[in-house]
Design a protein around this motif. Structure first.
Motif: not given
Length: 103
Positions: A4-9, A11-17, A60-67
């Motif tokens: 499972x790869x989850x990307x959060x953060x 500009x739109x704050x939508x989490x994609x998995x 910088x704000x609005x960068x992605x974080x990956x779980x």
């Protein structure tokens, strides 16, 4: 093995998995080298990943974080750290995985 790869953060704050179920022996044989190439034992904790993200992106704000989860392995990475084998794993999961969105 479930990956499972989850990307959060962002500009739109939508989490994609993206989820991959490597259930067959052929799938496991194909995915294991990709998973094992990642330096799981060198990954920072969640709090350190957030702090590292701010440092690596210059605050910088609005960068992605990956779980990232693969079998028993767990990792939390700032966007700037998704390089080398991590990038390979993430990109393969995006291409071959089932995608879901979370708001």
């Amino acid at each position: 093995m479930k990956i499972t790869v989850q990307r959060s953060g962002g500009v739109a704050a939508i989490t994609r998995v993206w989820t991959v179920d490597a259930a067959s022996s052929e799938d496991r044989q194909r995915w294991m080298p990709i998973v094992e190439a990642c330096p799981w034992d060198q990954v920072s904790s969640r709090r350190q990943a957030s702090r590292q993200s701010a440092t690596q992106t210059g605050g910088e704000a609005d960068r992605f974080v990956y779980s990232i989860r693969a079998g028993q392995h767990r990792a939390m990475l700032p966007e700037a750290a998704v390089t080398g084998p991590w990038h390979t794993l993430v990109e393969h999961a995006k291409v071959e995985g089932r995608e879901t969105l979370r708001r």
